[in-house]
Design an enzyme around this catalytic site. Structure first.
Site, PDB file in Angstrom:
ATOM      1  N   LYS A  13     -14.490   8.499  -3.580  1.00 46.79           N
ATOM      2  CA  LYS A  13     -15.720   8.842  -2.843  1.00 46.79           C
ATOM      3  C   LYS A  13     -16.251  10.199  -3.299  1.00 46.79           C
ATOM      4  O   LYS A  13     -17.462  10.379  -3.490  1.00 46.79           O
ATOM      5  CB  LYS A  13     -15.444   8.839  -1.326  1.00 46.79           C
ATOM      6  CG  LYS A  13     -15.146   7.436  -0.798  1.00 46.79           C
ATOM      7  CD  LYS A  13     -14.496   7.422   0.588  1.00 46.79           C
ATOM      8  CE  LYS A  13     -13.826   6.066   0.806  1.00 46.79           C
ATOM      9  NZ  LYS A  13     -12.854   6.071   1.922  1.00 46.79           N
TER      10      LYS A  13
ATOM     11  N   HIS B 110       0.800  -1.236   0.000  1.00 48.60           N
ATOM     12  CA  HIS B 110       0.000   0.000   0.000  1.00 48.60           C
ATOM     13  C   HIS B 110       0.825   1.275   0.000  1.00 48.60           C
ATOM     14  O   HIS B 110       0.271   2.363   0.117  1.00 48.60           O
ATOM     15  CB  HIS B 110      -0.926   0.051   1.217  1.00 48.60           C
ATOM     16  CG  HIS B 110      -2.007  -0.971   1.206  1.00 48.60           C
ATOM     17  ND1 HIS B 110      -3.248  -0.751   0.684  1.00 48.60           N
ATOM     18  CD2 HIS B 110      -2.016  -2.242   1.657  1.00 48.60           C
ATOM     19  CE1 HIS B 110      -3.997  -1.828   0.824  1.00 48.60           C
ATOM     20  NE2 HIS B 110      -3.264  -2.759   1.418  1.00 48.60           N
TER      21      HIS B 110
ATOM     22  N   LYS C  76      -8.187  13.855   4.514  1.00 47.09           N
ATOM     23  CA  LYS C  76      -7.307  12.693   4.466  1.00 47.09           C
ATOM     24  C   LYS C  76      -6.320  12.828   5.610  1.00 47.09           C
ATOM     25  O   LYS C  76      -6.259  13.888   6.248  1.00 47.09           O
ATOM     26  CB  LYS C  76      -6.569  12.615   3.131  1.00 47.09           C
ATOM     27  CG  LYS C  76      -5.940  13.960   2.706  1.00 47.09           C
ATOM     28  CD  LYS C  76      -5.235  13.876   1.356  1.00 47.09           C
ATOM     29  CE  LYS C  76      -6.148  13.946   0.168  1.00 47.09           C
ATOM     30  NZ  LYS C  76      -6.247  12.746  -0.616  1.00 47.09           N
ATOM     31  N   ARG C  77      -5.540  11.754   5.897  1.00 44.66           N
ATOM     32  CA  ARG C  77      -4.510  11.894   6.916  1.00 44.66           C
ATOM     33  C   ARG C  77      -3.571  13.041   6.555  1.00 44.66           C
ATOM     34  O   ARG C  77      -3.360  13.324   5.375  1.00 44.66           O
ATOM     35  CB  ARG C  77      -3.692  10.583   7.040  1.00 44.66           C
ATOM     36  CG  ARG C  77      -4.409   9.476   7.782  1.00 44.66           C
ATOM     37  CD  ARG C  77      -4.856   9.879   9.158  1.00 44.66           C
ATOM     38  NE  ARG C  77      -3.735  10.183  10.031  1.00 44.66           N
ATOM     39  CZ  ARG C  77      -3.122   9.300  10.808  1.00 44.66           C
ATOM     40  NH1 ARG C  77      -3.538   8.038  10.860  1.00 44.66           N
ATOM     41  NH2 ARG C  77      -2.114   9.644  11.568  1.00 44.66           N
TER      42      ARG C  77
ATOM     43  N   THR D  46      -8.389   6.726  -1.984  1.00 45.98           N
ATOM     44  CA  THR D  46      -9.752   6.203  -2.130  1.00 45.98           C
ATOM     45  C   THR D  46     -10.753   7.317  -1.853  1.00 45.98           C
ATOM     46  O   THR D  46     -11.887   7.257  -2.324  1.00 45.98           O
ATOM     47  CB  THR D  46     -10.011   5.014  -1.174  1.00 45.98           C
ATOM     48  OG1 THR D  46      -9.462   5.327   0.107  1.00 45.98           O
ATOM     49  CG2 THR D  46      -9.371   3.756  -1.710  1.00 45.98           C
TER      50      THR D  46
ATOM     51  N   LYS E  44       1.058  14.420   0.917  1.00 41.99           N
ATOM     52  CA  LYS E  44      -0.301  14.724   0.458  1.00 41.99           C
ATOM     53  C   LYS E  44      -0.477  16.226   0.199  1.00 41.99           C
ATOM     54  O   LYS E  44      -1.449  16.661  -0.381  1.00 41.99           O
ATOM     55  CB  LYS E  44      -1.324  14.227   1.474  1.00 41.99           C
ATOM     56  CG  LYS E  44      -1.334  12.691   1.619  1.00 41.99           C
ATOM     57  CD  LYS E  44      -2.351  12.242   2.652  1.00 41.99           C
ATOM     58  CE  LYS E  44      -2.276  10.749   2.956  1.00 41.99           C
ATOM     59  NZ  LYS E  44      -2.955   9.912   1.952  1.00 41.99           N
TER      60      LYS E  44
HETATM   61  C1  26V Z   1       2.311   5.044   6.825  1.00 38.64           C
HETATM   62  C2  26V Z   1       3.292   5.773   7.449  1.00 38.64           C
HETATM   63  C3  26V Z   1       3.610   5.468   8.847  1.00 38.64           C
HETATM   64  C4  26V Z   1       4.894   6.083   9.305  1.00 38.64           C
HETATM   65  C5  26V Z   1       5.065   7.484   8.810  1.00 38.64           C
HETATM   66  C6  26V Z   1       4.997   7.576   7.334  1.00 38.64           C
HETATM   67  C7  26V Z   1       3.904   6.784   6.752  1.00 38.64           C
HETATM   68  C8  26V Z   1       3.519   7.039   5.469  1.00 38.64           C
HETATM   69  C9  26V Z   1       2.544   6.324   4.855  1.00 38.64           C
HETATM   70  C10 26V Z   1       1.940   5.313   5.537  1.00 38.64           C
HETATM   71  C11 26V Z   1       0.879   4.587   4.784  1.00 38.64           C
HETATM   72  C12 26V Z   1       0.656   3.200   5.252  1.00 38.64           C
HETATM   73  C13 26V Z   1      -0.150   2.405   4.306  1.00 38.64           C
HETATM   74  C14 26V Z   1      -1.390   3.087   3.827  1.00 38.64           C
HETATM   75  O1  26V Z   1      -2.277   3.420   4.575  1.00 38.64           O
HETATM   76  N1  26V Z   1      -1.476   3.266   2.529  1.00 38.64           N
HETATM   77  C15 26V Z   1      -2.639   3.814   1.867  1.00 38.64           C
HETATM   78  O2  26V Z   1      -3.404   2.719   1.412  1.00 38.64           O
HETATM   79  C16 26V Z   1      -4.576   3.119   0.727  1.00 38.64           C
HETATM   80  C17 26V Z   1      -5.351   1.871   0.383  1.00 38.64           C
HETATM   81  O3  26V Z   1      -4.641   1.094  -0.521  1.00 38.64           O
HETATM   82  C18 26V Z   1      -4.203   3.923  -0.495  1.00 38.64           C
HETATM   83  O4  26V Z   1      -5.386   4.353  -1.124  1.00 38.64           O
HETATM   84  C19 26V Z   1      -3.352   5.120  -0.117  1.00 38.64           C
HETATM   85  O5  26V Z   1      -2.903   5.791  -1.272  1.00 38.64           O
HETATM   86  C20 26V Z   1      -2.164   4.665   0.709  1.00 38.64           C
HETATM   87  O6  26V Z   1      -1.440   5.780   1.221  1.00 38.64           O
END
Ligand code: 26V
Length: 800
Positions: free
Chosen positions: A646, A346, A534-535, A642, A540
């Site tokens: 929406k 992801h 979004k987060r 996603t 982003k």
């Molecule tokens: C996690 C972290 C945690 C530590 C700090 C930096 C950081 C950066 C990104 C993430 C993302 C973790 C995985 C995630 O949530 N990915 C999201 O998954 C969605 C479903 O597939 C996708 O639509 C998003 O683009 C993707 O960011």
């Protein structure tokens, strides 16, 4: 199942009075919610039992979706819709003087996830059940979901989330199906009957207790299961310090994603992952063995999906069970493991790729560590045979290196399928981030573009629009969302476009009153609602959005008569508690809001709103009310997104970079129905490879940029001192790795175009209609059908 309003009313009143020993008239709203929830769950029970029974005897392949996050939101109305009894219940309650809308608010959002990854898992569960596919979720029952966000003086404040405070009406505790999970201790080996056997000696045992939730399919009898595990003290271990043991055990499922910057947090996180994996796999194997099939057929009857690397311990754990418990040899166990497991990636951001220090991993999971070592050694030997002498290559692909256990290589090596979540993302995995692995396992890599459940994000969130669609093209689109394309026949119908417009208007008015109630800010529902939810993360680029708002503000100050259609910029975002920079951006958004909203010169032309505590239920109010959807990540960084889907499904137009699923959105709607800007992924990658981005140059040559950036540090925001100096530095001194300045100009330009396009009402509504009509592709039903066909090889089981 009650089939009429009077029947429902009678059952409801009698159930409530029995359960609470009170008269209906004296009952509280919470008691009424609880009663309704319990009734619905009991309604579902018959089909739940039937479904499980059918799955046992049907011999069809079962899918288990292992995920550390399930961002479910509220389930009451969603379940009513899927059961087809929303009308009866809402009418019946109405006759009793109760508004279903009000009752709904007594349900806490089950917020067991951070963002996209967790919400995707929840959408997938809905699609699995609605498509009659035998697929189940396995996760963790965190006592506290993602923190509740409050904004105090413009700063994010985190409060513990309390979704279980009043109990959770949908869950059923299954004490008899608990599993014992082994941590710490050490491993002894001996030869027994000519075989090498391993014993885990002196472990700390934790009991994993499952809580099951029914997952109700839309207008079908299928009721699948979401099983969430809770850690409890085991009666099988003796402890010198029983209080400490109890405390340590209960800490495992206390919080979603505990802070893992310290070893203590890391141990907790790893314990969570192993608990989820070990408990789920033990239960899965037990259920498989009830079918009386040979263990060698495991992969023909079972698929286990690893959602991101968090459950990647499934690889060594399945090996352990097959070898140590089932007595298989290494090669037999490996064949079954690889063919049973599949993995979704992801993100390509390196800081998000999981690694565990060996010094923690090895003592905590001694037998698992041994197996990981063996997998690593065999894989590295295989690489050596292909590329003798290529130490660097082998080191880059190894599971164990530099004192760490790397989870992505473990997941890749141990799965028969590896997928990305949008076409561009999968290409980047294959050609760049995971290219080494792609060359070794070309057949394993594939794409599955994400989707969302239209049942929640359109039918539930925007009933008026869903109703209009059904009235105009019939209800077929609900089961086959591609039929939404039939809406294109109304592209030239002024009356139809106006209906879309007035539904949007009503949704905006609803959001406007919510904003007033929550923030005290009065926004104009006739303004353009321009929304980014979004987060909060640097990639982003909420920062690009807010710097642009500052520029608009400066322009109005410079030309007080500047003519523009009023715009309301709405933000919603949680920042990770330890993510300093992200929190600064939240503060900046709020400082800009304060400044802009209270300046008489602006006179309502721009308003800025930060909605606190963005979560699923708030999203349901936001998406239907948006005119503009902000999807402005640095190209190549957003795996899919996603939220973009929406918004689109609810008729908002996207302002976006060609990143993630925006690429596919563009292909579907055509360039004339989306507002694209900025660097392409290729250009970003080129900048990263060969340099060439100089933030200073943009600062010097673009006055708009210089002004807003200087305002971060020159006292423009009263009483904020040095508050934004780190943002200033990240943009300028550290040559911002997300290229905000590079994309600023094209962003400002496209936003200007957005403003102009909005003035052509018919033209805008036409674009909106095309977006809705083309959004059917992004139903998670399509995504799940692809997973079922290409990865899991499973088929529907129709419950009679
Ligand atoms: C996690 C972290 C945690 C530590 C700090 C930096 C950081 C950066 C990104 C993430 C993302 C973790 C995985 C995630 O949530 N990915 C999201 O998954 C969605 C479903 O597939 C996708 O639509 C998003 O683009 C993707 O960011």
């Amino acid at each position: 199942m009650f089939s009429s309003v009077p029947e429902f009313k009678a059952a409801f009143v009698s159930k409530l009075e029995m359960a609470y020993g009170t008269t209906f008239e004296e009952s509280t709203r919470r008691e009424q919610f609880q009663t309704l929830g319990t009734m619905i769950r009991e309604q579902v029970s018959t089909n739940w039992i039937k479904t499980n029974e059918m799955y046992r005897i049907s011999g069809k392949k079962q899918v288990y979706y292992l995920s550390i996050e399930f961002l479910l939101g509220r389930l009451l109305r969603h379940n009513l819709i899927n059961l087809g009894i929303e009308q009866i219940v809402s009418k019946g309650l109405g006759e009793l003087g109760i508004e279903l809308d009000k009752l709904e608010e007594f349900e806490a959002d089950a917020g067991l996830g951070n963002g996209g990854l967790g919400r995707l898992a929840a959408c997938f569960l809905d699609s699995l059940a609605s498509l009659n596919l035998p697929g189940h979720g396995c996760g963790i029952r965190y006592k506290h979901g993602l923190f509740e966000q409050a904004i105090v003086d413009g700063y994010q404040v985190e409060l513990p989330e309390q979704w279980l405070k009043h109990g959770h009406v949908w869950e059923v505790r299954k004490g008899d199906e608990a599993e014992e999970i082994l941590f710490w201790g050490h491993v002894e080996s001996s030869i027994e009957n000519g075989r090498l056997v391993f014993r885990h000696v002196n472990p700390e045992i934790v009991t994993a207790v499952p809580y099951d939730m029914p997952v109700v399919g839309y207008h079908t009898k299928t009721v699948n299961t979401l099983r969430l595990w809770n850690a409890e003290p085991s009666k099988f271990t003796a402890h010198s310090d029983i209080l400490k043991y109890k405390k340590d055990t209960e800490a495992i499922c206390e919080f979603l994603y505990p802070d893992d910057t310290h070893d203590e947090g890391k141990i907790l996180r790893l314990k969570q992952q192993y608990l989820l994996v070990s408990a789920s796999l033990r239960a899965i194997i037990k259920s498989f063995k009830k079918k009386k099939r040979s263990i060698f057929e495991l992969h023909e009857h079972t698929s286990i999906h690893i959602n991101d690397t968090h459950p990647a311990l499934a690889v060594p754990e399945l090996m352990r069970i097959l070898m140590d418990d089932e007595g298989l040899g290494w090669d037999e166990a490996w064949h079954l493991t690889v063919n049973t497991l599949s993995y979704t990636n992801h993100t390509t951001l390196s800081e998000a790729l999981e690694r565990w220090p060996e010094r923690i991993f090895r003592p905590l999971l001694p037998r698992i560590y041994m197996i990981v070592e063996e997998i690593n050694e065999r894989f590295c030997r295989q690489l050596w045979d292909r590329h003798p002498g290529s130490w660097e290559l082998i080191e880059s692909m190894a599971i164990l290196a530099h004192g760490e256990v790397r989870m992505a290589p473990l997941a890749i090596i141990g799965s028969h399928s590896i997928n990305g979540v949008a076409r561009l993302h999968t290409e980047i995995l294959k050609e760049r981030e995971m290219n080494n692995f792609y060359r070794v396992f070309p057949d394993r890599f594939n794409n599955k573009t994400n989707g969302i459940t239209h049942r929640r994000w359109l039918m539930k969130a925007n009933p008026k629009l869903a109703g209009l669609i059904t009235d105009s093209i019939g209800p077929g689109w609900i089961k086959d969302t591609l039929q939404l394309e039939e809406l294109l026949q109304f592209k030239e119908s002024g009356a139809f476009l106006e209906e879309i417009g007035s539904i949007k208007q009503a949704n905006k008015e609803r959001l406007a009153s919510r904003i007033l109630e929550k923030t005290g800010i009065a926004v104009d529902p006739a303004s353009i609602f321009d929304i980014q939810v979004k987060r909060l993360h640097a990639y982003k680029r909420q920062l690009l959005n807010v710097l642009h708002i500052m520029y608009l503000y400066n322009r109005i100050k410079e030309y007080p008569n500047y003519d523009m259609h009023p715009r309301t910029f709405i933000f919603g975002a949680k920042a990770s508690p330890g993510y300093y920079f992200a929190k600064k951006v939240i503060k900046l958004i709020n400082s800009v809001a304060l400044k802009v909203n209270n300046d008489p010169v602006v006179n309502g032309r721009i308003k800025v709103v930060f909605l606190e505590n963005y979560r699923v239920s708030l999203g349901e109010e936001i998406f239907p009310a948006a005119d503009v959807s902000e999807q402005i990540s640095t190209a190549s960084k957003e795996a899919s997104g996603t939220g973009n889907m929406k918004f689109m499904m609810n008729g908002a137009l996207t302002v976006g970079t060609l990143d993630g699923a925006n690429v596919e959105i563009t292909e579907l709607v055509g360039r004339e129905n989306i507002f694209l800007f900025g660097l392409s992924a290729e250009e970003v990658l080129e900048f990263q490879r060969n340099g060439g981005y100089h933030a200073q140059e943009y600062y010097h040559y673009d006055r708009r940029i210089r002004t807003v950036v200087d305002q971060l540090i020159n006292g423009f925001f009263p009483d904020t001192g040095n508050e934004f100096s780190e943002i200033y530095d990240s943009l300028l001194s550290y040559n911002d790795q997300y290229f905000v300045f590079r994309d600023f100009s094209s962003y400002a330009e496209i936003q200007e175009q957005v403003g102009k396009s909005y003035l052509d009402r018919a033209g805008w509504l036409k674009k909106s209609l095309v977006n809705i009509a083309k959004s059917g592709y992004f139903s998670s039903d399509r995504t799940i059908e692809e997973y079922a066909k290409d990865i899991w090889h499973t088929e529907p089981v129709i419950i009679k």
